[in-house]
Design an enzyme around this catalytic site. Sequence first.
Site, PDB file in Angstrom:
ATOM      1  CG  ASP A   1       2.512   0.576   9.666  1.00  0.00           C
ATOM      2  OD1 ASP A   1       1.806   1.235  10.448  1.00  0.00           O
ATOM      3  OD2 ASP A   1       2.822   0.996   8.534  1.00  0.00           O
TER       4      ASP A   1
ATOM      5  CE  LYS B   1      -1.798   1.631   3.916  1.00  0.00           C
ATOM      6  NZ  LYS B   1      -1.596   3.105   4.015  1.00  0.00           N
ATOM      7  CG  ASN B   2       2.795   2.369   3.472  1.00  0.00           C
ATOM      8  OD1 ASN B   2       1.675   2.864   3.465  1.00  0.00           O
ATOM      9  ND2 ASN B   2       3.331   1.867   4.572  1.00  0.00           N
TER      10      ASN B   2
ATOM     11  CB  CYS C   1      -5.060   6.124  10.725  1.00  0.00           C
ATOM     12  SG  CYS C   1      -5.753   4.818   9.684  1.00  0.00           S
TER      13      CYS C   1
ATOM     14  NE  ARG D   1      -3.199  12.360   7.950  1.00  0.00           N
ATOM     15  CZ  ARG D   1      -3.126  13.510   8.619  1.00  0.00           C
ATOM     16  NH1 ARG D   1      -2.396  14.483   8.131  1.00  0.00           N
ATOM     17  NH2 ARG D   1      -3.756  13.687   9.746  1.00  0.00           N
TER      18      ARG D   1
ATOM     19  CB  VAL E   1       7.322   5.846  14.224  1.00  0.00           C
ATOM     20  CG1 VAL E   1       6.935   6.412  12.858  1.00  0.00           C
ATOM     21  CG2 VAL E   1       8.638   5.083  14.126  1.00  0.00           C
TER      22      VAL E   1
END
EC number: 2.5.1.7
Length: 442
Positions: free
Chosen positions: A314, A26-27, A124, A100, A336
């Site tokens: 994550d 996804k990133n 989120c 975003r 983070v």
Amino acid sequence: MGLTADKVTIRGGIPLVGRIEVKGAKNLVTKAMVAALLGETPSLLKDVPNISDVRIVRGLLEVHGVKVTEGDQPGDLILDPVDVESAHFAAIDAHAGSSRIPILFCGPLLHRLGEAFIPDLGGCHIGDRPIDFHLDVLRTFGAVVEKQPNGIRMSAPNGLKGAKVELPYPSVGATEQVLLTAVRAEGITELKNAAIEPEIMDLIHILQKMGAIITVDTDRVIRIEGVDHLDGFTHRALFDRNEAASWAAAALATEGDIFVGGARQPEMLTFLNVFRKVGGAFDIHDDGIRFYHPGGDLKPVIIETDVHPGFMTDWQQPLVIALTKAHGTSIVHETVYEQRFGFVDALQDMGATIQIHRECLGAHPCRFGQRNFNHSAVITGPTKLHGADVVVPDLRGGFSHLIAALSADGTSTVSNVGIISRGYENFIAKLRLLGADFDLEG
């Protein structure tokens, strides 16, 4: 799946066993789709997952005139930016939703159209993700930024010029912003203290395929020589290591055995070390990684999240569920995002013994230590989790709640699970493949 109304009733205590596949990260995928805006010919992106974040970016591209079509193989997307055009605020706002990602459209759109507009941004609620630094970076390149009641308008009356940028923290989003803006800016850009995550490196590979000139030094310095023309790319996206780690944690917490097809060892090196220390086992194969609980007691660990090559933020939330079953006291120090322990309340309701602290409970102080944020967790185990009613707060926390419900005794109801579809492709179907016992409503 929708993003709010969906609810899953889970009957826990069943080991998850079987094979699932992970596609592109996804990133990376969403940023690669934005990068296609910079090209003057079509791009082909492979292994694109069917997740809501991808659909949001696709919609944003389409309202800007990019033609997006499926390719010959499942997961192929063809992105044709030949007819890029300005989009109306209402159309951008309608597609952006809580994402975003629109802030990363700005550099490419300023190059292609000379202007860009972004609405108020969401995402989120896991910590402070201000866009001010993005705006400052764009100003450094020569953008004129005008804040309006419904968003932010940008223009580049004199074009964008290379710049020297030093990040106070190696932010992934800020690094992506600089890369996507600098590749077609006039002159040389030097970015210090850059993020070097695998997804960042894969984005750099894509940009180089398009014609960009980018060098990466070992001291987190990236140099970009701007070019005046970029073509499209053909690229197979890096696998989603966050999803792979989540399924690994699910295998461990449920005493299961899951083969994650598409996962690779190099990008998961740090996670695999911690997984093994906790007591999990894994086998590396050419086509994926098998994660399983080998029997015996799980062991407590101390984890401090960090930017790559450290332990990813994550990864910690899904793994916390397994740590509730470890014999002893584990510590997780989150460095983070300052508000990533919002998911713990539900775990406490399910019987977990977890204490949250403002202090830095780790080997070194972090930037949150003086800011009064609850960013350290002490997990004492083993504890038996029991069923409860849970509401998903965010993407990774939501998947952690699923794992908790799957490993708990009794029945749990997990609401708002549609958020999980932002980053986990077909996760309901994958749960069925792995033998989970549940009903879906919504």
